[in-house]
Design an enzyme around this catalytic site. Structure first.
Site, short mmCIF file in Angstrom:
data_model
loop_
_atom_site.label_atom_id
_atom_site.label_comp_id
_atom_site.label_asym_id
_atom_site.label_seq_id
_atom_site.Cartn_x
_atom_site.Cartn_y
_atom_site.Cartn_z
NE ARG A 1 -3.77 -2.19 2.40
CZ ARG A 1 -4.53 -2.54 3.42
NH1 ARG A 1 -4.52 -1.80 4.52
NH2 ARG A 1 -5.31 -3.60 3.35
CB SER B 1 -8.14 -2.19 3.41
OG SER B 1 -9.03 -2.69 4.37
CG HIS B 2 -9.07 0.51 6.86
ND1 HIS B 2 -8.30 -0.60 6.58
CD2 HIS B 2 -8.36 1.25 7.74
CE1 HIS B 2 -7.18 -0.53 7.27
NE2 HIS B 2 -7.19 0.57 8.00
CG ASP C 1 -13.45 -2.30 4.78
OD1 ASP C 1 -14.22 -3.19 4.36
OD2 ASP C 1 -12.21 -2.44 4.80
CG ASP D 1 -11.10 -4.44 1.25
OD1 ASP D 1 -11.48 -3.86 2.29
OD2 ASP D 1 -10.29 -5.38 1.27
CG ASP E 1 -11.53 -6.63 4.39
OD1 ASP E 1 -11.87 -5.45 4.63
OD2 ASP E 1 -10.34 -6.99 4.31
NE ARG E 2 -10.00 -3.45 8.03
CZ ARG E 2 -8.99 -3.05 8.77
NH1 ARG E 2 -9.19 -2.33 9.86
NH2 ARG E 2 -7.75 -3.36 8.45
CB SER F 1 -8.68 -4.19 13.02
OG SER F 1 -8.44 -5.49 12.51
CE LYS G 1 -9.89 -7.49 7.61
NZ LYS G 1 -8.52 -8.02 7.47
#
Length: 636
Positions: A101, A194-195, A359, A361, A363-364, A448, A459
């Protein structure tokens, strides 16, 4: 409710409806933007399978049709010209816990992304991709469209047989894992930070998942990094850009690209995991109100077909339901700080009964009841405790439970009561994958905001939302309209009464100066090395202090320096970690936890209950002295 969250029933049709006649790009894009993307003056023969669609105005990325003077043709398998593009190593390409990232502008530098992708192929055994199938998807953030074309060309140049790519490059991280598993693919690329925020000035990321759908292990990511330090060429197929707006298959000799619906395979899996009719009965009740905030991120492509079309939720229950490249100028991190609009709605005088967010992508997740926040640590424990009764996939009971080391011990108590195997692993979802593949683990989570199970190897935000809806639907299945329902807060408080409450909080200090953050961690490691059991820290007595190490019980691999722990005799814990999920600077995370068995104290505010531990953590670490930071960026 509409004014607070900008609720909208609108949805981007191109993401969810079958789109049009597949055509090939034949115009050029400035070679100064991607100077290493070389086209062929004589394009290979192409076969396109067309799928009817409504017209789409989505932009298509074009590749240069001019050959690079320094490139060398190395092979022409089945009519595809493969060019060797010279390159040099670029610093800073070591992956973190969830891939590589950086800021978008870093990835847009010449050969930056291409080097990493080629280094990946150089790191894999040929049998893991030659003539094989790879999945490609992402969260819809800025630069994904351009990156998709680069990845497709390098995959073809390295002998991959087929790429399955989501329409417009969109597939959520959980769905990539699901597609890999369902289609028996060799692996897949996930384009996401991600987030973290998206847009030209913000973040981008890339990671690779293996054929089980799980993130690549450190043995592979270490090889990738090693190869980025010695890379000298990029193998690039001279093929046109693929129109990612069109469902269908386009063939270039013996290489093909299939643009797939990003939702269908994942939706089929969810229907096999959950009782959709049970959930539908809950969401269609006149006395139950539901809201889902997609945060203008990838789950906006999934929310309407799942929650509205399949489960009967009101279209107005989907907030921020259009995927945007910059997430609507928001920060797509579902927590109390960045999902404040949703929190405000849920804590309003007449808020909905159930709220959730996911989030960037997908996964959260964050779970909320009316004026009630469920910590991620409690969430995974409550799902595990109720899974067998409420979720058909677990009708025979979970095989085992696991959590990341910083996550609270709430799940441990469920495992003990249910007599299930339990595992404590480092932060990073890849550590759960081996346990799942070995049949040792069913349900797991991280503090998280990550929760999931062995239905995939990532996740899964929507899975967690459906799990909670299943629990509520099961508890209320015999309730008639007008009878008092069982709500989120009831489920949580009942759980606390049975298992006790683990008060838990996390303080995030984002984008700290790396030098000061590293000095702080070094200081703490020195303190740990000199610590002795029985030492007093204020009112707390030290049981042990260490830097968490993990030996994988399946393959014996060892992960070291995974977080500094101070564990006290009453079970309280203080943990310090540097996060590997940001794109700039260093993020320091401090975790504090205290167990409380006394039901009369369960309604205390967590920050008040934990204040002595929080003060102790700041004192032990000398955080202000090392970083100059007065306050955390985020408190969870």
């Amino acid at each position: 409710m509409a004014s607070a969250l900008s609720l909208s029933s609108s949805f981007k049709p191109a993401l969810l409806t079958t789109t049009g006649n597949a055509t090939l790009a034949n115009t050029t894009r400035s070679s100064s933007f991607f100077p290493y993307l070389v086209g062929s003056p004589s394009l290979p023969s192409v076969v396109t399978l067309k799928v009817p669609r409504r017209p789409s105005s989505a932009p298509v990325v074009r590749a240069s049709s001019s050959s690079s003077p320094s490139s060398t043709a190395v092979a022409e398998p089945e009519g595809i010209k493969i060019t060797s593009v010279p390159t040099k190593p670029i610093e800073g390409q070591k992956t973190g816990t969830s891939g590589l990232r950086k800021k978008v502008k870093v990835f847009m530098q010449e050969n930056y992304l291409a080097n990493w992708i080629q280094a990946l192929f150089n790191s894999l055994p040929p049998e893991d991709f030659k003539n094989g199938v790879l999945v490609l998807g992402g969260d819809g953030r800025f630069f994904n469209r351009e990156a998709s074309q680069i990845i497709i060309k390098i995959a073809a140049g390295n002998g991959v047989g087929k790429i399955l790519v989501g329409r417009e490059g969109i597939v959520s991280t959980p769905a990539v894992s699901a597609v890999i598993r369902k289609r028996r693919a060799n692996g897949g690329f996930i384009m996401s930070a991600s987030h973290n925020p998206g847009g030209p000035e913000y973040d981008w990321g890339i990671k690779f998942n293996y054929n089980s759908g799980q993130p690549a292990p450190e043995s592979i990511t270490d090889k990738i990094y090693g190869n980025t330090l010695s890379i000298s060429e990029i193998k690039m197929a001279e093929i046109p850009d693929v129109d990612l707006t069109c469902l269908g298959v386009t063939a270039y000799g013996n290489f093909s690209v299939e643009v797939i619906d990003p939702v269908s395979d994942y939706l089929d899996l969810m229907k096999n995991v959950f009782d959709f009719q049970l959930i539908r009965n809950l969401l269609c009740r006149s006395d139950f109100r539901f809201i889902f905030d997609a945060m203008h991120a990838v789950t906006a492509a999934y929310a309407k077909p799942i929650f509205v079309d399949m489960l009967g939720a009101n279209p107005d229950s989907i907030a921020n339901g259009v995927p945007l490249e910059d997430f609507g100028h928001g920060h797509p991190d579902p927590n109390l700080t960045y999902a404040k609009d949703l929190v405000d709605v849920m804590y309003s005088e007449n808020g909905p009964d159930f709220g959730a967010a996911s989030d960037g992508d997908g996964d959260r997740n964050m779970i909320l009841g009316r004026s009630f926040f469920v910590t991620p640590s409690d969430s995974v424990a409550i799902i595990a405790a109720n899974a067998q009764a409420a979720i058909p996939y677990f009708r025979n009971g979970p095989k085992g439970l696991a959590r990341s080391m910083p996550t609270s011990g709430a799940l441990d108590r469920v495992a003990e009561k249910l007599n299930l195997p339990f595992f404590e692993v480092p932060t990073g979802w890849k550590f759960f994958g081996n346990l799942m593949d070995a049949g040792k683990l069913s349900i797991c989570g991280e503090e998280s905001f990550g929760t999931g199970s062995d239905h995939i190897r990532e996740k899964d935000g929507i899975w967690a939302v459906l799990a909670w809806l299943s629990i509520l639907a099961h508890r209320n299945k015999d309730k008639k309209v007008g009878e008092k329902l069982v709500y989120v807060s009831d489920v949580v408080k009942e759980h606390w009464a049975t298992y006790g409450r683990n008060f838990f909080s996390r303080y995030d200090y984002e984008e700290c100066e790396s030098e000061g953050a590293n000095k702080m961690i070094g200081y703490l490691r020195d303190l740990v090395s000199k610590s002795k059991a029985g030492e007093k820290y204020g009112n707390y007595v030290l049981r042990f202090a260490d830097d968490f190490n993990y030996t994988d019980p399946v393959d014996g691999s060892i992960a070291t320096k995974q977080g500094i722990r101070f564990v006290f005799t009453d079970g309280s814990r203080i943990i310090f970690r540097l996060s590997g999920t940001g794109s700039a600077g260093a993020t320091i995370r401090i975790y504090v936890e205290q167990f409380e068995p006394d039901v009369s104290k369960h309604d205390m505010d967590a920050q008040m209950a934990l204040k002595p531990l929080i003060d102790l953590a700041l004192s032990i670490s000398k955080l202000k002295e090392f970083t100059g930071r007065e306050k955390p960026t985020v408190i969870t």
